[in-house]
Scaffold this motif. Structure first.
Motif, PDB file in Angstrom:
ATOM      1  N   THR A  96       0.910 -12.834 -14.683  1.00  0.00           N
ATOM      2  CA  THR A  96       1.201 -14.066 -15.413  1.00  0.00           C
ATOM      3  C   THR A  96       0.981 -15.285 -14.521  1.00  0.00           C
ATOM      4  N   LEU A  97       1.396 -15.174 -13.256  1.00  0.00           N
ATOM      5  CA  LEU A  97       1.259 -16.295 -12.329  1.00  0.00           C
ATOM      6  C   LEU A  97      -0.133 -16.395 -11.725  1.00  0.00           C
ATOM      7  N   GLY A  98      -0.936 -15.362 -11.906  1.00  0.00           N
ATOM      8  CA  GLY A  98      -2.238 -15.338 -11.247  1.00  0.00           C
ATOM      9  C   GLY A  98      -2.112 -15.163  -9.750  1.00  0.00           C
ATOM     10  N   ALA A  99      -1.098 -14.428  -9.303  1.00  0.00           N
ATOM     11  CA  ALA A  99      -0.845 -14.255  -7.875  1.00  0.00           C
ATOM     12  C   ALA A  99      -1.987 -13.487  -7.217  1.00  0.00           C
ATOM     13  N   GLY A 100      -2.510 -14.022  -6.147  1.00  0.00           N
ATOM     14  CA  GLY A 100      -3.608 -13.357  -5.463  1.00  0.00           C
ATOM     15  C   GLY A 100      -3.193 -12.026  -4.872  1.00  0.00           C
ATOM     16  N   HIS A 101      -1.988 -11.984  -4.266  1.00  0.00           N
ATOM     17  CA  HIS A 101      -1.517 -10.777  -3.607  1.00  0.00           C
ATOM     18  C   HIS A 101      -0.090 -10.459  -4.032  1.00  0.00           C
ATOM     19  N   LEU A 102       0.212  -9.173  -4.043  1.00  0.00           N
ATOM     20  CA  LEU A 102       1.565  -8.691  -4.308  1.00  0.00           C
ATOM     21  C   LEU A 102       1.991  -7.880  -3.094  1.00  0.00           C
ATOM     22  N   HIS A 103       2.986  -8.393  -2.373  1.00  0.00           N
ATOM     23  CA  HIS A 103       3.464  -7.743  -1.154  1.00  0.00           C
ATOM     24  C   HIS A 103       4.482  -6.669  -1.516  1.00  0.00           C
ATOM     25  N   VAL A 104       4.169  -5.416  -1.202  1.00  0.00           N
ATOM     26  CA  VAL A 104       5.047  -4.281  -1.505  1.00  0.00           C
ATOM     27  C   VAL A 104       5.930  -4.020  -0.288  1.00  0.00           C
ATOM     28  N   MET A 105       7.241  -4.229  -0.444  1.00  0.00           N
ATOM     29  CA  MET A 105       8.167  -4.098   0.675  1.00  0.00           C
ATOM     30  C   MET A 105       8.616  -2.649   0.841  1.00  0.00           C
ATOM     31  N   ALA A 106       8.617  -2.189   2.092  1.00  0.00           N
ATOM     32  CA  ALA A 106       8.917  -0.792   2.395  1.00  0.00           C
ATOM     33  C   ALA A 106      10.399  -0.481   2.301  1.00  0.00           C
ATOM     34  N   GLY A 107      11.245  -1.396   2.766  1.00  0.00           N
ATOM     35  CA  GLY A 107      12.686  -1.148   2.777  1.00  0.00           C
ATOM     36  C   GLY A 107      13.148  -0.470   4.056  1.00  0.00           C
ATOM     37  N   LEU A 108      14.438  -0.119   4.085  1.00  0.00           N
ATOM     38  CA  LEU A 108      15.057   0.469   5.264  1.00  0.00           C
ATOM     39  C   LEU A 108      14.955   1.990   5.203  1.00  0.00           C
ATOM     40  N   ALA A 109      14.249   2.566   6.149  1.00  0.00           N
ATOM     41  CA  ALA A 109      14.045   4.017   6.181  1.00  0.00           C
ATOM     42  C   ALA A 109      13.434   4.373   7.520  1.00  0.00           C
ATOM     43  N   GLU A 110      13.354   5.688   7.814  1.00  0.00           N
ATOM     44  CA  GLU A 110      12.714   6.128   9.037  1.00  0.00           C
ATOM     45  C   GLU A 110      12.256   7.567   8.884  1.00  0.00           C
ATOM     46  N   GLY A 111      11.306   7.949   9.733  1.00  0.00           N
ATOM     47  CA  GLY A 111      10.901   9.340   9.806  1.00  0.00           C
ATOM     48  C   GLY A 111       9.719   9.705   8.933  1.00  0.00           C
ATOM     49  N   GLU A 112       9.339  10.969   9.024  1.00  0.00           N
ATOM     50  CA  GLU A 112       8.167  11.468   8.313  1.00  0.00           C
ATOM     51  C   GLU A 112       8.340  11.436   6.803  1.00  0.00           C
ATOM     52  N   ALA A 113       9.550  11.719   6.317  1.00  0.00           N
ATOM     53  CA  ALA A 113       9.775  11.701   4.872  1.00  0.00           C
ATOM     54  C   ALA A 113       9.588  10.302   4.316  1.00  0.00           C
ATOM     55  N   ALA A 114      10.010   9.295   5.068  1.00  0.00           N
ATOM     56  CA  ALA A 114       9.838   7.915   4.631  1.00  0.00           C
ATOM     57  C   ALA A 114       8.362   7.535   4.587  1.00  0.00           C
ATOM     58  N   GLU A 115       7.618   7.942   5.617  1.00  0.00           N
ATOM     59  CA  GLU A 115       6.182   7.642   5.623  1.00  0.00           C
ATOM     60  C   GLU A 115       5.481   8.320   4.454  1.00  0.00           C
ATOM     61  N   ALA A 116       5.845   9.558   4.181  1.00  0.00           N
ATOM     62  CA  ALA A 116       5.233  10.270   3.059  1.00  0.00           C
ATOM     63  C   ALA A 116       5.558   9.585   1.738  1.00  0.00           C
ATOM     64  N   ALA A 117       6.809   9.138   1.571  1.00  0.00           N
ATOM     65  CA  ALA A 117       7.202   8.450   0.341  1.00  0.00           C
ATOM     66  C   ALA A 117       6.441   7.137   0.194  1.00  0.00           C
ATOM     67  N   PHE A 118       6.304   6.406   1.294  1.00  0.00           N
ATOM     68  CA  PHE A 118       5.602   5.125   1.266  1.00  0.00           C
ATOM     69  C   PHE A 118       4.143   5.327   0.863  1.00  0.00           C
ATOM     70  N   ILE A 119       3.496   6.304   1.466  1.00  0.00           N
ATOM     71  CA  ILE A 119       2.096   6.575   1.156  1.00  0.00           C
ATOM     72  C   ILE A 119       1.928   6.981  -0.305  1.00  0.00           C
ATOM     73  N   GLU A 120       2.795   7.861  -0.787  1.00  0.00           N
ATOM     74  CA  GLU A 120       2.693   8.310  -2.175  1.00  0.00           C
ATOM     75  C   GLU A 120       2.933   7.160  -3.143  1.00  0.00           C
ATOM     76  N   ASN A 121       3.937   6.337  -2.870  1.00  0.00           N
ATOM     77  CA  ASN A 121       4.211   5.193  -3.743  1.00  0.00           C
ATOM     78  C   ASN A 121       3.061   4.198  -3.738  1.00  0.00           C
TER      79      ASN A 121
END
Length: 249
Positions: A96-121
């Protein structure tokens, strides 16, 4: 010189948000970014953008959590459904705003499970909104303790692993200085995957003028490297915003 953009979440805060668009235009900006614009009716912002001939460079995802939750959860295992729901809302708003970019925030997490979740999302998000440019941003752990994406090499690995044409890096010089201590060296390593830049001075996160980072050299390097994206002033003015805009020249 680069194309400069005003972050209206940080600048002109002496004014209500909808009045900051006019102030940005009068100051000489042709684009703005608003990190979390969701409190405001989208059409009201669209009207301001049109009236003052401004582009919306970037907004953040997800919308703010009013129950005390963290900013972002794309890397938090177990919150995939919540991420998808809020991502869809953010995409609608960005379109609606014609935003050039949408910044996807990772949040507070750590470790391999977090990286896997981030990549999948991120893979899902890039496929869900193939026409929307998405960014991820390394944020230093002093400013945001526990933030998952706290390293530029990790950012590169995630961008390359997701391997989507609409996912790239958001490069913040303040965070680069905090994380690596070498803004220009980090830029050299990341410029090929960077589509948006934010600037602030070290150590006070004030205007990008006097301080630890040599901004004339930074801006000269961006020009020499052919960077054509926006460079957003995301800093805390030392006095009023207008009083500190000498850096633009």
């Amino acid at each position: 010189m680069p194309k400069f953009c005003a972050n209206l979440t940080w600048l002109f805060t002496e004014l209500p948000l909808l009045e900051r668009f006019e102030a940005a235009k009068e100051a000489g900006f042709d684009a703005v970014e608003v990190l979390f614009p969701y409190d405001v009716n989208a059409q009201d912002i669209v009207n301001k953008l049109a009236r003052y001939e401004l582009q919306m460079a970037l907004i953040n995802c997800p919308p703010p959590n009013y129950t005390g939750g963290d900013q972002g959860f794309a890397a938090v295992p177990g919150l995939e459904e919540r991420f998808r729901r809020d991502f869809r809302r953010s995409v609608r708003y960005a379109r609606t705003l014609g935003a050039g970019h949408l910044h996807v925030m990772a949040g507070l997490a750590e470790g391999e499970a977090a990286e896997a979740a981030f990549i999948e999302n991120l893979r899902w998000a890039a496929a869900e909104a193939p026409q929307q440019s998405l960014t991820i941003e390394p944020i230093n752990n002093e400013t945001m303790p526990g933030y998952f994406l706290n390293d530029f090499d990790l950012g590169r690995r995630i961008v390359e692993t997701v391997d989507a044409p609409n996912l790239r890096l958001q490069f913040d010089t303040f965070h680069a200085a905090k994380i690596t201590g070498d803004v220009l060296g980090t830029w050299k390593a990341m410029r090929d995957i960077t589509v948006h830049i934010q600037v602030a001075q070290m150590p006070d996160r004030g205007e990008p003028d006097q301080g630890d980072i040599d901004y004339p050299a930074v801006f000269k390097k961006l020009d020499a490297d052919g960077y054509t994206g926006w460079v957003a002033g995301e800093y805390k003015p030392r006095e009023t915003t207008a009083a500190g805009l000498g850096w633009l020249s």
